[in-house]
Design an enzyme around this catalytic site. Sequence first.
Site, PDB file in Angstrom:
ATOM      1  N   ARG A  84       9.002 -26.213  19.745  1.00 36.34           N
ATOM      2  CA  ARG A  84       7.700 -26.310  19.068  1.00 36.34           C
ATOM      3  C   ARG A  84       6.808 -27.297  19.802  1.00 36.34           C
ATOM      4  O   ARG A  84       7.289 -28.219  20.461  1.00 36.34           O
ATOM      5  CB  ARG A  84       7.885 -26.753  17.616  1.00 36.34           C
ATOM      6  N   GLU A  93      11.871 -19.170  21.687  1.00 32.73           N
ATOM      7  CA  GLU A  93      10.704 -18.911  20.844  1.00 32.73           C
ATOM      8  C   GLU A  93       9.614 -19.875  21.258  1.00 32.73           C
ATOM      9  O   GLU A  93       9.870 -21.069  21.440  1.00 32.73           O
ATOM     10  CB  GLU A  93      11.057 -19.125  19.372  1.00 32.73           C
ATOM     11  N   ASN A 107      20.181 -18.987  15.894  1.00 36.93           N
ATOM     12  CA  ASN A 107      19.125 -19.976  16.133  1.00 36.93           C
ATOM     13  C   ASN A 107      19.676 -21.374  15.815  1.00 36.93           C
ATOM     14  O   ASN A 107      20.127 -21.632  14.700  1.00 36.93           O
ATOM     15  CB  ASN A 107      17.918 -19.625  15.242  1.00 36.93           C
ATOM     16  N   HIS A 164      13.638 -22.612  19.385  1.00 41.87           N
ATOM     17  CA  HIS A 164      12.176 -22.667  19.320  1.00 41.87           C
ATOM     18  C   HIS A 164      11.718 -24.040  19.788  1.00 41.87           C
ATOM     19  O   HIS A 164      11.972 -25.044  19.118  1.00 41.87           O
ATOM     20  CB  HIS A 164      11.753 -22.417  17.861  1.00 41.87           C
ATOM     21  N   ARG A 166      17.984 -39.012  13.138  1.00 40.85           N
ATOM     22  CA  ARG A 166      18.414 -40.355  13.518  1.00 40.85           C
ATOM     23  C   ARG A 166      18.031 -40.728  14.955  1.00 40.85           C
ATOM     24  O   ARG A 166      18.333 -41.817  15.403  1.00 40.85           O
ATOM     25  CB  ARG A 166      19.935 -40.479  13.348  1.00 40.85           C
ATOM     26  N   GLU A 196       9.841  -8.403  17.064  1.00 38.26           N
ATOM     27  CA  GLU A 196      10.753  -8.913  16.031  1.00 38.26           C
ATOM     28  C   GLU A 196       9.990  -8.868  14.713  1.00 38.26           C
ATOM     29  O   GLU A 196       8.909  -9.453  14.594  1.00 38.26           O
ATOM     30  CB  GLU A 196      11.208 -10.339  16.368  1.00 38.26           C
ATOM     31  N   GLY A 251      19.102 -18.487  11.689  1.00 37.06           N
ATOM     32  CA  GLY A 251      19.337 -19.897  11.975  1.00 37.06           C
ATOM     33  C   GLY A 251      19.592 -20.760  10.755  1.00 37.06           C
ATOM     34  O   GLY A 251      20.725 -21.177  10.497  1.00 37.06           O
ATOM     35  N   ARG A 287       9.623 -31.033  17.039  1.00 35.79           N
ATOM     36  CA  ARG A 287      10.290 -31.581  15.844  1.00 35.79           C
ATOM     37  C   ARG A 287      11.792 -31.334  15.838  1.00 35.79           C
ATOM     38  O   ARG A 287      12.515 -32.028  15.163  1.00 35.79           O
ATOM     39  CB  ARG A 287       9.646 -31.048  14.562  1.00 35.79           C
ATOM     40  N   HIS A 288      12.245 -30.299  16.551  1.00 39.12           N
ATOM     41  CA  HIS A 288      13.708 -30.123  16.638  1.00 39.12           C
ATOM     42  C   HIS A 288      14.147 -29.981  18.103  1.00 39.12           C
ATOM     43  O   HIS A 288      14.575 -30.957  18.697  1.00 39.12           O
ATOM     44  CB  HIS A 288      14.247 -29.013  15.711  1.00 39.12           C
ATOM     45  N   THR A 341       7.836 -23.985   8.540  1.00 40.41           N
ATOM     46  CA  THR A 341       8.520 -23.011   9.393  1.00 40.41           C
ATOM     47  C   THR A 341       7.503 -21.950   9.796  1.00 40.41           C
ATOM     48  O   THR A 341       6.360 -21.998   9.345  1.00 40.41           O
ATOM     49  CB  THR A 341       9.735 -22.400   8.658  1.00 40.41           C
ATOM     50  N   THR A 342       7.915 -21.002  10.634  1.00 42.82           N
ATOM     51  CA  THR A 342       6.984 -19.968  11.098  1.00 42.82           C
ATOM     52  C   THR A 342       6.628 -19.063   9.918  1.00 42.82           C
ATOM     53  O   THR A 342       7.446 -18.281   9.461  1.00 42.82           O
ATOM     54  CB  THR A 342       7.634 -19.158  12.249  1.00 42.82           C
ATOM     55  N   HIS A 384      14.201 -14.088  10.104  1.00 39.29           N
ATOM     56  CA  HIS A 384      13.572 -15.166   9.337  1.00 39.29           C
ATOM     57  C   HIS A 384      14.063 -15.152   7.896  1.00 39.29           C
ATOM     58  O   HIS A 384      13.845 -14.185   7.171  1.00 39.29           O
ATOM     59  CB  HIS A 384      12.040 -15.139   9.343  1.00 39.29           C
ATOM     60  N   GLY A 385      14.763 -16.225   7.548  1.00 41.54           N
ATOM     61  CA  GLY A 385      15.199 -16.417   6.168  1.00 41.54           C
ATOM     62  C   GLY A 385      16.446 -15.637   5.786  1.00 41.54           C
ATOM     63  O   GLY A 385      16.853 -15.668   4.618  1.00 41.54           O
ATOM     64  N   ASP A 421      18.029 -24.340  16.116  1.00 38.81           N
ATOM     65  CA  ASP A 421      16.981 -25.368  15.929  1.00 38.81           C
ATOM     66  C   ASP A 421      17.402 -26.487  14.983  1.00 38.81           C
ATOM     67  O   ASP A 421      17.110 -27.659  15.206  1.00 38.81           O
ATOM     68  CB  ASP A 421      15.719 -24.742  15.318  1.00 38.81           C
ATOM     69  N   HIS A 422      18.058 -26.084  13.881  1.00 36.70           N
ATOM     70  CA  HIS A 422      18.264 -27.094  12.833  1.00 36.70           C
ATOM     71  C   HIS A 422      19.468 -27.996  13.076  1.00 36.70           C
ATOM     72  O   HIS A 422      19.647 -28.984  12.366  1.00 36.70           O
ATOM     73  CB  HIS A 422      18.229 -26.428  11.457  1.00 36.70           C
TER      74      HIS A 422
HETATM   75  N1  PXP Z   1      13.041 -15.351  14.288  1.00 41.17           N
HETATM   76  C1  PXP Z   1      11.927 -16.067  14.551  1.00 41.17           C
HETATM   77  C2  PXP Z   1      10.887 -15.473  15.422  1.00 41.17           C
HETATM   78  C3  PXP Z   1      11.778 -17.370  14.037  1.00 41.17           C
HETATM   79  O1  PXP Z   1      10.665 -18.076  14.308  1.00 41.17           O
HETATM   80  C4  PXP Z   1      12.826 -17.920  13.279  1.00 41.17           C
HETATM   81  C5  PXP Z   1      12.723 -19.323  12.775  1.00 41.17           C
HETATM   82  O2  PXP Z   1      12.641 -20.194  13.838  1.00 41.17           O
HETATM   83  C6  PXP Z   1      13.964 -17.142  13.048  1.00 41.17           C
HETATM   84  C7  PXP Z   1      14.034 -15.837  13.548  1.00 41.17           C
HETATM   85  C8  PXP Z   1      15.134 -17.646  12.277  1.00 41.17           C
HETATM   86  O3  PXP Z   1      14.771 -17.910  10.966  1.00 41.17           O
HETATM   87  P1  PXP Z   1      15.789 -18.679  10.023  1.00 41.17           P
HETATM   88  O4  PXP Z   1      16.002 -20.038  10.631  1.00 41.17           O
HETATM   89  O5  PXP Z   1      15.060 -18.738   8.729  1.00 41.17           O
HETATM   90  O6  PXP Z   1      17.041 -17.884   9.967  1.00 41.17           O
END
Ligand code: PXP
Length: 246
Positions: free
Chosen positions: A47, A72, A9, A45, A20, A153, A214, A51-52, A102-103, A192-193, A11-12
Amino acid sequence: MTKLRLGVNIDHVATIRNARGGAFPDPVRAAKLAAMAGADGITAHLREDRRHISDADVERLTHELDLPLNLEMAATPEMLAIALRHRPHAACIVPEKREERTTEGGIDTVGLRGRLGPMVRALRENGTRVSLFVEPDRRHLDAAKALGAPVVELHTGAYCDSHGGQRQRHLETIREAAAYGAELGLEVHAGHGLSYETVAPIATIPQIRELNIGHFLIGEAIFVGLQEAIRRMRQLMDEARGGAQL
Ligand code: PXP
Protein backbone atom coordinates in the site's frame (compact mmCIF):
# COMPACT_ATOMS: atom_id res chain seq x y z
CA MET A 1 -13.92 -28.70 -13.75
CA THR A 2 -10.54 -27.02 -13.90
CA LYS A 3 -8.57 -26.75 -10.69
CA LEU A 4 -9.28 -23.71 -8.56
CA ARG A 5 -6.04 -22.07 -7.43
CA LEU A 6 -5.65 -20.58 -3.99
CA GLY A 7 -3.61 -17.42 -3.57
CA VAL A 8 -2.84 -16.75 0.08
CA ASN A 9 -2.66 -13.08 1.00
CA ILE A 10 -0.09 -12.54 3.76
CA ASP A 11 -0.64 -8.80 4.36
CA HIS A 12 -1.97 -9.24 7.86
CA VAL A 13 1.05 -11.16 9.08
CA ALA A 14 2.83 -7.89 8.35
CA THR A 15 0.05 -5.94 10.10
CA ILE A 16 0.79 -7.85 13.32
CA ARG A 17 4.54 -7.40 12.87
CA ASN A 18 4.15 -3.67 12.32
CA ALA A 19 2.05 -3.30 15.49
CA ARG A 20 5.37 -3.57 17.36
CA GLY A 21 7.71 -2.32 14.66
CA GLY A 22 10.08 -5.29 14.86
CA ALA A 23 10.76 -8.30 12.64
CA PHE A 24 8.16 -10.79 13.98
CA PRO A 25 6.01 -12.40 12.73
CA ASP A 26 7.77 -12.59 9.37
CA PRO A 27 5.41 -12.56 6.32
CA VAL A 28 8.02 -14.34 4.19
CA ARG A 29 8.06 -17.24 6.64
CA ALA A 30 4.25 -17.29 6.42
CA ALA A 31 4.50 -17.41 2.62
CA LYS A 32 6.85 -20.41 2.79
CA LEU A 33 4.51 -22.22 5.20
CA ALA A 34 1.56 -21.40 2.94
CA ALA A 35 3.41 -23.05 0.05
CA MET A 36 3.86 -26.22 2.12
CA ALA A 37 0.16 -26.22 3.05
CA GLY A 38 -1.03 -26.18 -0.56
CA ALA A 39 -1.21 -22.54 -1.61
CA ASP A 40 -0.74 -22.08 -5.35
CA GLY A 41 0.47 -18.50 -5.06
CA ILE A 42 1.18 -15.70 -2.63
CA THR A 43 -0.51 -12.33 -2.75
CA ALA A 44 0.81 -9.18 -1.08
CA HIS A 45 -0.48 -5.61 -1.27
CA LEU A 46 2.16 -2.91 -1.08
CA ARG A 47 0.00 0.00 0.00
CA GLU A 48 1.05 3.60 -0.53
CA ASP A 49 1.13 4.15 3.24
CA ARG A 50 3.07 0.86 3.82
CA ARG A 51 0.71 -0.07 6.66
CA HIS A 52 1.51 -3.77 6.33
CA ILE A 53 3.74 -5.09 3.53
CA SER A 54 7.00 -3.14 3.15
CA ASP A 55 9.31 -2.60 0.18
CA ALA A 56 11.79 -4.97 1.82
CA ASP A 57 9.08 -7.67 2.06
CA VAL A 58 8.40 -7.39 -1.67
CA GLU A 59 12.13 -7.64 -2.37
CA ARG A 60 12.42 -10.80 -0.24
CA LEU A 61 9.21 -12.34 -1.60
CA THR A 62 10.46 -12.00 -5.18
CA HIS A 63 13.80 -13.62 -4.32
CA GLU A 64 12.98 -16.23 -1.69
CA LEU A 65 9.67 -17.68 -2.87
CA ASP A 66 9.18 -20.65 -5.16
CA LEU A 67 5.49 -19.82 -5.67
CA PRO A 68 4.26 -17.14 -8.07
CA LEU A 69 3.86 -13.72 -6.43
CA ASN A 70 0.77 -11.64 -7.11
CA LEU A 71 1.54 -8.02 -6.19
CA GLU A 72 -1.52 -5.91 -5.45
CA MET A 73 -0.90 -2.29 -6.29
CA ALA A 74 -2.59 1.06 -6.71
CA ALA A 75 -2.60 2.69 -10.13
CA THR A 76 0.18 5.16 -9.34
CA PRO A 77 3.52 5.94 -11.00
CA GLU A 78 5.36 4.92 -7.79
CA MET A 79 3.74 1.46 -7.70
CA LEU A 80 4.21 0.98 -11.43
CA ALA A 81 7.94 1.68 -11.08
CA ILE A 82 8.19 -0.84 -8.21
CA ALA A 83 6.30 -3.52 -10.14
CA LEU A 84 8.43 -2.96 -13.23
CA ARG A 85 11.59 -3.28 -11.13
CA HIS A 86 10.54 -6.47 -9.32
CA ARG A 87 8.72 -8.14 -12.22
CA PRO A 88 6.28 -10.19 -10.11
CA HIS A 89 4.53 -13.08 -11.83
CA ALA A 90 1.25 -11.13 -11.56
CA ALA A 91 0.08 -7.67 -10.59
CA CYS A 92 -3.46 -6.91 -9.51
CA ILE A 93 -4.37 -3.24 -9.85
CA VAL A 94 -6.68 -2.13 -7.05
CA PRO A 95 -8.26 1.16 -6.01
CA GLU A 96 -6.69 2.63 -2.90
CA LYS A 97 -7.80 5.33 -0.48
CA ARG A 98 -5.63 6.25 2.47
CA GLU A 99 -8.56 6.49 4.88
CA GLU A 100 -10.07 3.08 4.06
CA ARG A 101 -9.54 0.06 6.32
CA THR A 102 -9.41 -2.32 3.36
CA THR A 103 -9.95 -2.24 -0.41
CA GLU A 104 -13.56 -1.13 -0.42
CA GLY A 105 -14.61 -1.62 -4.01
CA GLY A 106 -13.40 -2.46 -7.48
CA ILE A 107 -11.34 -0.13 -9.61
CA ASP A 108 -13.17 2.24 -11.95
CA THR A 109 -11.98 0.72 -15.22
CA VAL A 110 -14.20 3.11 -17.17
CA GLY A 111 -13.31 6.44 -15.53
CA LEU A 112 -9.61 5.58 -15.12
CA ARG A 113 -9.03 4.04 -18.53
CA GLY A 114 -6.64 6.84 -19.56
CA ARG A 115 -4.38 5.99 -16.62
CA LEU A 116 -4.87 2.22 -16.68
CA GLY A 117 -4.20 1.63 -20.38
CA PRO A 118 -0.50 2.58 -20.36
CA MET A 119 0.01 0.78 -17.01
CA VAL A 120 -1.49 -2.48 -18.26
CA ARG A 121 0.65 -2.24 -21.39
CA ALA A 122 3.89 -1.48 -19.52
CA LEU A 123 3.38 -4.35 -17.07
CA ARG A 124 2.48 -6.82 -19.78
CA GLU A 125 5.46 -5.84 -21.90
CA ASN A 126 7.63 -6.39 -18.80
CA GLY A 127 6.36 -9.97 -18.44
CA THR A 128 3.84 -9.49 -15.62
CA ARG A 129 0.34 -10.92 -15.92
CA VAL A 130 -2.05 -8.07 -15.18
CA SER A 131 -5.32 -8.37 -13.37
CA LEU A 132 -7.85 -5.64 -12.58
CA PHE A 133 -9.83 -5.87 -9.34
CA VAL A 134 -13.39 -5.01 -10.38
CA GLU A 135 -16.96 -5.06 -9.18
CA PRO A 136 -18.93 -7.94 -10.77
CA ASP A 137 -20.45 -5.69 -13.41
CA ARG A 138 -20.46 -6.09 -17.21
CA ARG A 139 -19.39 -2.49 -17.81
CA HIS A 140 -16.16 -3.02 -15.88
CA LEU A 141 -15.51 -6.34 -17.58
CA ASP A 142 -15.96 -4.78 -21.02
CA ALA A 143 -13.59 -1.99 -20.02
CA ALA A 144 -11.02 -4.46 -18.63
CA LYS A 145 -11.10 -6.34 -21.91
CA ALA A 146 -10.71 -3.12 -23.91
CA LEU A 147 -7.73 -2.16 -21.72
CA GLY A 148 -5.96 -5.40 -22.66
CA ALA A 149 -5.95 -6.93 -19.17
CA PRO A 150 -5.87 -10.74 -19.48
CA VAL A 151 -7.34 -11.27 -15.98
CA VAL A 152 -10.04 -9.74 -13.79
CA GLU A 153 -10.54 -10.39 -10.10
CA LEU A 154 -14.17 -10.05 -9.03
CA HIS A 155 -14.73 -8.29 -5.68
CA THR A 156 -16.61 -10.67 -3.35
CA GLY A 157 -16.86 -8.20 -0.44
CA ALA A 158 -20.56 -7.32 -0.85
CA TYR A 159 -21.44 -11.04 -1.10
CA CYS A 160 -19.47 -11.88 2.05
CA ASP A 161 -20.82 -8.92 4.03
CA SER A 162 -24.50 -9.67 3.32
CA HIS A 163 -26.88 -12.39 4.49
CA GLY A 164 -29.85 -14.47 3.35
CA GLY A 165 -31.59 -13.40 0.16
CA GLN A 166 -29.30 -10.45 -0.31
CA ARG A 167 -26.21 -12.66 -0.22
CA GLN A 168 -27.89 -14.96 -2.73
CA ARG A 169 -28.46 -12.02 -5.06
CA HIS A 170 -24.82 -10.96 -4.78
CA LEU A 171 -23.82 -14.55 -5.54
CA GLU A 172 -25.97 -14.54 -8.69
CA THR A 173 -24.36 -11.27 -9.77
CA ILE A 174 -20.89 -12.80 -9.33
CA ARG A 175 -21.94 -15.95 -11.16
CA GLU A 176 -23.28 -13.93 -14.08
CA ALA A 177 -20.17 -11.71 -14.19
CA ALA A 178 -17.84 -14.75 -14.13
CA ALA A 179 -19.66 -16.30 -17.10
CA TYR A 180 -19.61 -13.00 -18.98
CA GLY A 181 -15.91 -12.43 -18.26
CA ALA A 182 -15.02 -15.89 -19.52
CA GLU A 183 -17.11 -15.27 -22.65
CA LEU A 184 -14.99 -12.18 -23.29
CA GLY A 185 -11.89 -14.35 -23.02
CA LEU A 186 -10.81 -12.99 -19.64
CA GLU A 187 -9.37 -15.25 -16.94
CA VAL A 188 -11.62 -14.76 -13.93
CA HIS A 189 -10.43 -14.66 -10.31
CA ALA A 190 -12.30 -13.64 -7.17
CA GLY A 191 -11.60 -12.53 -3.65
CA HIS A 192 -12.13 -10.29 -0.65
CA GLY A 193 -13.67 -11.25 2.66
CA LEU A 194 -13.91 -14.99 1.90
CA SER A 195 -14.11 -17.40 4.85
CA TYR A 196 -14.93 -21.08 5.48
CA GLU A 197 -18.59 -20.03 5.51
CA THR A 198 -18.63 -18.13 2.22
CA VAL A 199 -16.06 -19.90 0.05
CA ALA A 200 -17.99 -22.92 -1.25
CA PRO A 201 -20.67 -21.20 -3.38
CA ILE A 202 -17.96 -19.08 -5.02
CA ALA A 203 -15.78 -22.15 -5.60
CA THR A 204 -18.59 -23.87 -7.50
CA ILE A 205 -18.60 -21.16 -10.20
CA PRO A 206 -16.79 -23.00 -13.00
CA GLN A 207 -15.32 -19.95 -14.76
CA ILE A 208 -13.48 -18.79 -11.62
CA ARG A 209 -9.88 -20.01 -11.77
CA GLU A 210 -8.33 -18.50 -8.66
CA LEU A 211 -9.34 -17.19 -5.24
CA ASN A 212 -7.25 -14.77 -3.20
CA ILE A 213 -7.86 -15.07 0.52
CA GLY A 214 -6.06 -13.37 3.39
CA HIS A 215 -7.64 -11.82 6.45
CA PHE A 216 -9.76 -14.79 7.47
CA LEU A 217 -6.87 -17.25 7.09
CA ILE A 218 -4.47 -15.16 9.15
CA GLY A 219 -7.12 -14.74 11.86
CA GLU A 220 -7.91 -18.45 11.88
CA ALA A 221 -4.19 -19.21 12.10
CA ILE A 222 -4.21 -17.78 15.63
CA PHE A 223 -6.41 -20.69 16.69
CA VAL A 224 -5.36 -23.63 14.53
CA GLY A 225 -2.09 -22.59 12.89
CA LEU A 226 -1.57 -21.21 9.41
CA GLN A 227 -1.03 -24.52 7.66
CA GLU A 228 -4.14 -26.09 9.16
CA ALA A 229 -6.25 -23.05 8.22
CA ILE A 230 -4.98 -23.16 4.63
CA ARG A 231 -5.46 -26.94 4.35
CA ARG A 232 -9.07 -26.60 5.53
CA MET A 233 -9.76 -23.80 3.04
CA ARG A 234 -8.21 -25.86 0.25
CA GLN A 235 -10.37 -28.82 1.21
CA LEU A 236 -13.56 -26.75 1.17
CA MET A 237 -12.62 -25.34 -2.24
CA ASP A 238 -11.84 -28.77 -3.66
CA GLU A 239 -15.02 -30.32 -2.25
CA ALA A 240 -17.13 -27.51 -3.72
CA ARG A 241 -15.38 -28.00 -7.04
CA GLY A 242 -16.52 -31.63 -6.99
CA GLY A 243 -13.15 -33.22 -6.41
CA ALA A 244 -12.45 -33.57 -10.14
CA GLN A 245 -9.35 -31.66 -11.12
CA LEU A 246 -7.87 -31.33 -14.56
N1 PXP B 1 -8.11 -9.66 -3.52
C1 PXP B 1 -7.82 -8.34 -3.53
C2 PXP B 1 -7.67 -7.66 -4.84
C3 PXP B 1 -7.61 -7.65 -2.32
O1 PXP B 1 -7.32 -6.33 -2.35
C4 PXP B 1 -7.68 -8.36 -1.12
C5 PXP B 1 -7.41 -7.66 0.18
O2 PXP B 1 -6.12 -7.19 0.19
C6 PXP B 1 -7.97 -9.73 -1.16
C7 PXP B 1 -8.21 -10.35 -2.39
C8 PXP B 1 -8.05 -10.57 0.07
O3 PXP B 1 -9.08 -10.14 0.88
P1 PXP B 1 -9.20 -10.74 2.35
O4 PXP B 1 -7.96 -10.33 3.08
O5 PXP B 1 -10.42 -10.07 2.87
O6 PXP B 1 -9.33 -12.21 2.23
